[in-house]
Design a protein around this motif. Structure first.
Motif, PDB file in Angstrom:
ATOM      1  N   VAL A  64     -16.693  41.528  -8.542  1.00  0.00           N
ATOM      2  CA  VAL A  64     -17.645  41.666  -9.773  1.00  0.00           C
ATOM      3  C   VAL A  64     -17.257  40.419 -10.643  1.00  0.00           C
ATOM      4  CG1 VAL A  64     -18.428  42.908 -11.460  1.00  0.00           C
ATOM      5  CG2 VAL A  64     -17.929  44.101  -9.299  1.00  0.00           C
ATOM      6  N   ILE A  65     -15.860  40.387 -10.977  1.00  0.00           N
ATOM      7  CA  ILE A  65     -15.601  39.111 -11.858  1.00  0.00           C
ATOM      8  C   ILE A  65     -16.163  37.830 -11.346  1.00  0.00           C
ATOM      9  CG2 ILE A  65     -13.873  38.068 -12.934  1.00  0.00           C
ATOM     10  CD1 ILE A  65     -12.411  40.699 -12.797  1.00  0.00           C
ATOM     11  N   ALA A  66     -16.020  37.653  -9.953  1.00  0.00           N
ATOM     12  CA  ALA A  66     -16.478  36.310  -9.403  1.00  0.00           C
ATOM     13  C   ALA A  66     -18.023  36.009  -9.677  1.00  0.00           C
ATOM     14  CB  ALA A  66     -16.235  36.380  -7.924  1.00  0.00           C
ATOM     15  N   LEU A  67     -18.789  37.239  -9.554  1.00  0.00           N
ATOM     16  CA  LEU A  67     -20.262  37.398  -9.697  1.00  0.00           C
ATOM     17  C   LEU A  67     -20.517  36.583 -11.115  1.00  0.00           C
ATOM     18  CD1 LEU A  67     -21.441  40.305  -7.616  1.00  0.00           C
ATOM     19  CD2 LEU A  67     -21.835  37.915  -7.167  1.00  0.00           C
ATOM     20  N   ILE A  68     -19.740  37.321 -12.295  1.00  0.00           N
ATOM     21  CA  ILE A  68     -19.989  37.261 -13.470  1.00  0.00           C
ATOM     22  C   ILE A  68     -19.668  35.702 -13.756  1.00  0.00           C
ATOM     23  CG2 ILE A  68     -18.964  37.659 -15.889  1.00  0.00           C
ATOM     24  CD1 ILE A  68     -18.515  40.511 -14.791  1.00  0.00           C
ATOM     25  N   LEU A  69     -18.767  35.218 -13.188  1.00  0.00           N
ATOM     26  CA  LEU A  69     -18.409  33.752 -13.340  1.00  0.00           C
ATOM     27  C   LEU A  69     -19.391  32.882 -12.808  1.00  0.00           C
ATOM     28  CD1 LEU A  69     -14.594  33.889 -12.579  1.00  0.00           C
ATOM     29  CD2 LEU A  69     -15.523  33.462 -14.961  1.00  0.00           C
ATOM     30  N   ALA A  70     -20.198  33.152 -11.537  1.00  0.00           N
ATOM     31  CA  ALA A  70     -21.040  32.582 -10.990  1.00  0.00           C
ATOM     32  C   ALA A  70     -22.552  32.313 -11.691  1.00  0.00           C
ATOM     33  CB  ALA A  70     -21.212  32.951  -9.444  1.00  0.00           C
TER      34      ALA A  70
END
Length: 371
Positions: free
Chosen positions: A199-205
């Protein structure tokens, strides 16, 4: 070939004007059930010549509109010769397809009536998403739903898989669904930190303005981790909490409100990468009335009936849910429900069972849950 375009006021089909009293004129309208009603008056106005004809074909997906009236309205029907072709009558259709559709939906299901029998469905009131709206969304393109502003804030909805299921995220920008993302494999255990990292990776992307996370069961842990890092954009989704104050008379809970609001926006959605799983789930979800209020069938009922959870639709519902309806004040009140759900997930996955509670290892690892 001509492309018909309905004017902004919905009255003129541009591109079909100017044909009058011409010989050997034929209109061929494919997928006619989904064509705007504003197209047909312009077409009829050109059928003045002796050898002017119109052929309309399509799956009978709508219970209204011009194509429907050809088969149901005597005044319109007398203008046409009608034909209905069932899969049972077609040499192009294998028996295994008919058996598959019957096994999956049942003969009384609207999908079976449309796709196999070639008949207008007897009723679609128990389906959450109207088949005609699903068909329209499938065929939507950028130009069909108005201009897309890339500066509109992105929002993400996350459905957390229950220990042995996939987790699905839906990323949207306005009415455009940018992508559905998956994490984990069905039948394998995915732990809380792993899902939180995803989920954090999606937020960063995508740098969204809101991330709405399913916070029942292990989702509560995922939400806690994301909330610690992104307190301004993380929101918990708990379907069983009351709906918006002004809509309590219409919906049983927030889950029903979220599903119904997706139902209303569905005809105007579009995506460059349509998910077949999303489409399959849309056409088989149902609701019922509890008194005068709308209640969506439970996940347990859905899984018992179709053998899988509607994870793609749930994630999409969350993506379109108003963040103001997902607030932390509900978390404390629903913590017993969350812990009970988490315990049940672990028990079903053989991570632990009540008989393990006497072991020192179980008490140290799950002491809070056991309490």
């Amino acid at each position: 070939a001509r492309t018909s375009r309905v004017s902004p006021d919905g009255t003129i089909a541009e591109g079909l004007q100017g044909f009058h009293a011409e010989r050997n004129l034929m209109f061929l309208v494919d997928e006619a059930s989904g064509v705007s009603d504003a197209v047909f008056p312009a077409m009829e106005g050109a059928l003045t010549g002796e050898d002017a004809y119109a052929i309309l074909t399509g799956n009978p997906t709508r219970l209204s509109g011009y194509f429907h009236s050809i088969f149901t309205d005597p005044k319109v029907r007398e203008l046409y010769k009608t034909f209905t072709v069932s899969c049972y009558d077609s040499s192009y259709v294998e028996d295994r397809y008919i058996k598959m559709m019957e096994s999956r939906y049942g003969k009384d299901h609207p999908i079976f009536q449309i796709k196999v029998l070639g008949e207008f469905p007897s009723s679609d009131v128990f389906l959450i998403f109207a088949i005609e709206d699903v068909e329209r969304m499938k065929n939507n393109r950028f130009s069909d739903v108005g201009s897309h502003n890339p500066n509109v804030d992105k929002e993400i909805g996350v459905d957390i898989g229950r220990t042995m299921a996939k987790s699905i995220a839906c990323v949207r920008c306005g009415n455009k669904i940018i992508e559905w993302s998956e994490r984990g494999l069905r039948g394998t255990t995915t732990d809380v930190p792993e899902i939180a990292e995803w989920v954090i990776a999606l937020i960063l992307a995508y740098e969204p303005s809101a991330v709405k996370i399913d916070s029942i069961g292990i989702g509560a842990g995922v939400y806690d981790i994301v909330k610690r890092l992104y307190p301004k954009i993380a929101y918990p989704v708990i379907g069983n909490i009351p709906p918006e104050e002004s809509k309590k008379s219409r919906y049983v809970n927030l889950r029903a409100q979220g599903y119904w609001e997706l139902r209303e926006v569905l005809p105007n959605l579009y995506t460059d990468k349509m998910s077949q799983m999303f489409l399959d789930e849309l056409t088989d979800l149902r609701y019922k009335l509890k008194g005068d209020k709308i209640l969506i069938e439970s996940k347990e009922e859905i899984m018992k009936r179709i053998g899988r959870s509607p994870d793609y639709v749930d994630a999409t519902v969350y993506a379109f849910l108003d963040p103001s309806l997902c607030v932390d004040k509900h978390m404390t009140f629903y913590m017993p429900t969350i812990l009970t759900g988490l315990n049940e997930d672990m028990r079903k996955s053989n991570i632990w069972s009540p008989s393990d509670a006497q072991s020192p290892r179980a008490n140290s690892r799950f002491g809070v849950l056991n309490a």
